[in-house]
Design a protein around this motif. Structure first.
Motif, PDB file in Angstrom:
ATOM      1  N   PRO A  95      -4.717  -0.893 -20.805  1.00 19.72           N
ATOM      2  CA  PRO A  95      -3.696  -0.226 -19.989  1.00 19.72           C
ATOM      3  C   PRO A  95      -4.370   0.581 -18.883  1.00 19.72           C
ATOM      4  CG  PRO A  95      -3.321   0.179 -22.324  1.00 19.72           C
ATOM      5  CD  PRO A  95      -4.664  -0.480 -22.193  1.00 19.72           C
ATOM      6  N   LEU A  96      -3.821   0.481 -17.676  1.00 17.36           N
ATOM      7  CA  LEU A  96      -4.467   1.074 -16.513  1.00 17.36           C
ATOM      8  C   LEU A  96      -3.497   1.923 -15.714  1.00 17.36           C
ATOM      9  CD1 LEU A  96      -6.868   1.334 -14.532  1.00 17.36           C
ATOM     10  CD2 LEU A  96      -6.160  -0.869 -13.552  1.00 17.36           C
ATOM     11  N   LEU A  97      -3.928   3.141 -15.435  1.00 16.52           N
ATOM     12  CA  LEU A  97      -3.234   4.030 -14.503  1.00 16.52           C
ATOM     13  C   LEU A  97      -4.175   4.253 -13.337  1.00 16.52           C
ATOM     14  CD1 LEU A  97      -0.995   5.926 -13.558  1.00 16.52           C
ATOM     15  CD2 LEU A  97      -2.005   7.702 -15.017  1.00 16.52           C
ATOM     16  N   VAL A  98      -3.779   3.786 -12.167  1.00 16.14           N
ATOM     17  CA  VAL A  98      -4.594   3.931 -10.966  1.00 16.14           C
ATOM     18  C   VAL A  98      -4.129   5.166 -10.214  1.00 16.14           C
ATOM     19  CG1 VAL A  98      -5.022   2.925  -8.691  1.00 16.14           C
ATOM     20  CG2 VAL A  98      -5.203   1.513 -10.724  1.00 16.14           C
ATOM     21  N   VAL A  99      -5.092   6.002  -9.845  1.00 20.08           N
ATOM     22  CA  VAL A  99      -4.795   7.196  -9.048  1.00 20.08           C
ATOM     23  C   VAL A  99      -5.306   6.933  -7.642  1.00 20.08           C
ATOM     24  CG1 VAL A  99      -5.065   9.681  -8.836  1.00 20.08           C
ATOM     25  CG2 VAL A  99      -4.990   8.618 -11.118  1.00 20.08           C
ATOM     26  N   VAL A 100      -4.364   6.842  -6.723  1.00 20.03           N
ATOM     27  CA  VAL A 100      -4.679   6.521  -5.341  1.00 20.03           C
ATOM     28  C   VAL A 100      -5.132   7.789  -4.624  1.00 20.03           C
ATOM     29  CG1 VAL A 100      -3.725   5.681  -3.158  1.00 20.03           C
ATOM     30  CG2 VAL A 100      -3.016   4.637  -5.320  1.00 20.03           C
ATOM     31  N   ASN A 107      -5.593   3.356   3.993  1.00 20.74           N
ATOM     32  CA  ASN A 107      -5.370   3.362   2.561  1.00 20.74           C
ATOM     33  C   ASN A 107      -4.993   1.991   2.007  1.00 20.74           C
ATOM     34  OD1 ASN A 107      -5.225   4.239  -0.010  1.00 20.74           O
ATOM     35  ND2 ASN A 107      -3.813   5.909   0.391  1.00 20.74           N
ATOM     36  N   HIS A 108      -5.950   1.046   2.060  1.00 19.54           N
ATOM     37  CA  HIS A 108      -5.726  -0.257   1.461  1.00 19.54           C
ATOM     38  C   HIS A 108      -5.628  -0.149  -0.063  1.00 19.54           C
ATOM     39  CE1 HIS A 108     -10.092   0.256   1.377  1.00 19.54           C
ATOM     40  NE2 HIS A 108     -10.067  -0.487   0.300  1.00 19.54           N
ATOM     41  N   GLN A 109      -6.185   0.928  -0.625  1.00 19.71           N
ATOM     42  CA  GLN A 109      -6.095   1.118  -2.072  1.00 19.71           C
ATOM     43  C   GLN A 109      -4.642   1.247  -2.514  1.00 19.71           C
ATOM     44  OE1 GLN A 109      -8.550   4.373  -3.335  1.00 19.71           O
ATOM     45  NE2 GLN A 109     -10.431   3.205  -3.113  1.00 19.71           N
ATOM     46  N   LEU A 110      -3.830   1.932  -1.706  1.00 21.79           N
ATOM     47  CA  LEU A 110      -2.414   2.073  -2.038  1.00 21.79           C
ATOM     48  C   LEU A 110      -1.732   0.709  -2.051  1.00 21.79           C
ATOM     49  CD1 LEU A 110       0.147   3.669  -2.588  1.00 21.79           C
ATOM     50  CD2 LEU A 110       0.363   4.052  -0.118  1.00 21.79           C
ATOM     51  N   GLU A 111      -2.059  -0.132  -1.087  1.00 17.85           N
ATOM     52  CA  GLU A 111      -1.460  -1.469  -1.034  1.00 17.85           C
ATOM     53  C   GLU A 111      -1.825  -2.279  -2.273  1.00 17.85           C
ATOM     54  OE1 GLU A 111      -2.136  -3.473   2.752  1.00 17.85           O
ATOM     55  OE2 GLU A 111      -2.527  -1.498   3.628  1.00 17.85           O
ATOM     56  N   LEU A 112      -3.085  -2.221  -2.679  1.00 16.33           N
ATOM     57  CA  LEU A 112      -3.537  -2.940  -3.866  1.00 16.33           C
ATOM     58  C   LEU A 112      -2.814  -2.424  -5.110  1.00 16.33           C
ATOM     59  CD1 LEU A 112      -5.452  -4.877  -5.377  1.00 16.33           C
ATOM     60  CD2 LEU A 112      -7.131  -3.022  -5.415  1.00 16.33           C
ATOM     61  N   ALA A 113      -2.791  -1.100  -5.287  1.00 18.48           N
ATOM     62  CA  ALA A 113      -2.144  -0.512  -6.461  1.00 18.48           C
ATOM     63  C   ALA A 113      -0.651  -0.832  -6.485  1.00 18.48           C
ATOM     64  CB  ALA A 113      -2.365   1.003  -6.466  1.00 18.48           C
ATOM     65  N   ARG A 114      -0.012  -0.737  -5.342  1.00 15.07           N
ATOM     66  CA  ARG A 114       1.426  -1.007  -5.260  1.00 15.07           C
ATOM     67  C   ARG A 114       1.734  -2.453  -5.670  1.00 15.07           C
ATOM     68  NH1 ARG A 114       3.069   0.720   0.150  1.00 15.07           N
ATOM     69  NH2 ARG A 114       3.269   2.780  -0.764  1.00 15.07           N
ATOM     70  N   GLN A 115       0.952  -3.411  -5.173  1.00 13.27           N
ATOM     71  CA  GLN A 115       1.216  -4.811  -5.508  1.00 13.27           C
ATOM     72  C   GLN A 115       0.947  -5.102  -6.983  1.00 13.27           C
ATOM     73  OE1 GLN A 115       2.659  -7.217  -3.456  1.00 13.27           O
ATOM     74  NE2 GLN A 115       2.862  -8.171  -5.465  1.00 13.27           N
ATOM     75  N   LEU A 116      -0.151  -4.587  -7.517  1.00  9.94           N
ATOM     76  CA  LEU A 116      -0.445  -4.814  -8.938  1.00  9.94           C
ATOM     77  C   LEU A 116       0.594  -4.141  -9.828  1.00  9.94           C
ATOM     78  CD1 LEU A 116      -4.330  -4.532  -8.862  1.00  9.94           C
ATOM     79  CD2 LEU A 116      -2.990  -6.592  -9.350  1.00  9.94           C
ATOM     80  N   ASP A 119       3.676  -6.336  -9.782  1.00 10.54           N
ATOM     81  CA  ASP A 119       3.449  -7.488 -10.652  1.00 10.54           C
ATOM     82  C   ASP A 119       3.423  -7.100 -12.133  1.00 10.54           C
ATOM     83  OD1 ASP A 119       3.329  -9.045  -8.371  1.00 10.54           O
ATOM     84  OD2 ASP A 119       1.138  -9.125  -8.337  1.00 10.54           O
ATOM     85  N   GLY A 120       3.529  -5.804 -12.423  1.00 14.25           N
ATOM     86  CA  GLY A 120       3.624  -5.340 -13.804  1.00 14.25           C
ATOM     87  C   GLY A 120       2.312  -5.161 -14.530  1.00 14.25           C
ATOM     88  N   HIS A 121       1.192  -5.103 -13.790  1.00  7.77           N
ATOM     89  CA  HIS A 121      -0.116  -5.033 -14.440  1.00  7.77           C
ATOM     90  C   HIS A 121      -0.638  -3.611 -14.636  1.00  7.77           C
ATOM     91  CE1 HIS A 121      -0.308  -9.321 -14.131  1.00  7.77           C
ATOM     92  NE2 HIS A 121      -0.270  -9.290 -12.824  1.00  7.77           N
ATOM     93  N   LEU A 122      -0.121  -2.645 -13.883  1.00  9.17           N
ATOM     94  CA  LEU A 122      -0.606  -1.273 -13.980  1.00  9.17           C
ATOM     95  C   LEU A 122       0.467  -0.317 -13.461  1.00  9.17           C
ATOM     96  CD1 LEU A 122      -1.281  -0.391 -10.808  1.00  9.17           C
ATOM     97  CD2 LEU A 122      -3.362  -1.662 -11.243  1.00  9.17           C
ATOM     98  N   PHE A 123       0.231   0.963 -13.689  1.00 10.36           N
ATOM     99  CA  PHE A 123       1.012   2.018 -13.050  1.00 10.36           C
ATOM    100  C   PHE A 123       0.086   2.731 -12.082  1.00 10.36           C
ATOM    101  CE2 PHE A 123       3.193   1.623 -17.195  1.00 10.36           C
ATOM    102  CZ  PHE A 123       4.468   1.308 -16.727  1.00 10.36           C
ATOM    103  N   TYR A 124       0.664   3.353 -11.063  1.00  8.33           N
ATOM    104  CA  TYR A 124      -0.166   4.111 -10.137  1.00  8.33           C
ATOM    105  C   TYR A 124       0.529   5.410  -9.754  1.00  8.33           C
ATOM    106  CZ  TYR A 124       2.650   2.760  -6.048  1.00  8.33           C
ATOM    107  OH  TYR A 124       3.661   2.587  -5.143  1.00  8.33           O
TER     108      TYR A 124
END
Length: 163
Positions: A95-100, A107-116, A119-124
């Motif tokens: 289980p993954l919680l990404v902190v942007v 902020n490409h990190q936000l785009e990556l976290a938002r898409q994942l 897709d139901g793979h993580l929370f951010y």
């Protein structure tokens, strides 16, 4: 003994380390049943001291050759939004919680976290919303990331960052 692992990768993300070790965040983690928190603080200037009480252990380190053992033994991983860190955790099925880091300019990190997340793979979340996200997220609902398809992940990253 439930364990959470926090990683900032090879960079520094002092705001994340400060947020996850704030008394309110530590209390929420304990309320959720975590009795061990392992922090990989990278190059940051915020470097808490490792401590242990009868009910909670905090372990802190800067770098290791590999984080795979820490990821494997964790019941929850809280990570910066670096693509490599996200992929390693998702491939491990944790289980993954990404902190942007919302202080980054591009902020490409936000785009990556938002898409994942879509897709139901993580929370951010951000550092400001970390505690609330921990309190309200049901990590058991996350979908496994399809294994063994790095070319799809690379294509996905290219799409997200516009290459």
């Amino acid at each position: 003994m439930k364990s959470a692992f926090v990683t900032v990768g090879t960079t520094s993300f002092d705001d994340l380390i400060a947020a996850v070790t704030a008394p309110e965040a530590l209390q929420v983690l304990q309320d959720l049943g975590y009795s061990r928190l392992v922090l990989q603080v990278g190059r940051g200037t915020v470097c808490p001291v490792s401590t242990s009480t009868p009910t909670f252990t905090l372990e802190v380190f800067r770098f290791k050759n590999s984080l795979s053992e820490d990821v494997q033994t964790a019941d929850l991983v809280i990570s910066h939004a670096g693509a490599g860190s996200c992929l390693e955790v998702l491939e491990a099925g944790k289980p993954l919680l990404v902190v942007v880091n919302d202080k980054l300019m591009d902020n490409h990190q936000l785009e990556l976290a938002r898409q994942l997340c879509r897709d139901g793979h993580l929370f951010y979340c951000t550092c400001r919303t970390l505690v609330k996200t921990l309190q309200t997220s049901d990590f058991s609902t996350l979908k496994p990331f399809p294994p063994g398809q790095p070319e799809k992940f690379a294509a996905f990253l290219d799409k997200v960052i516009g290459i």
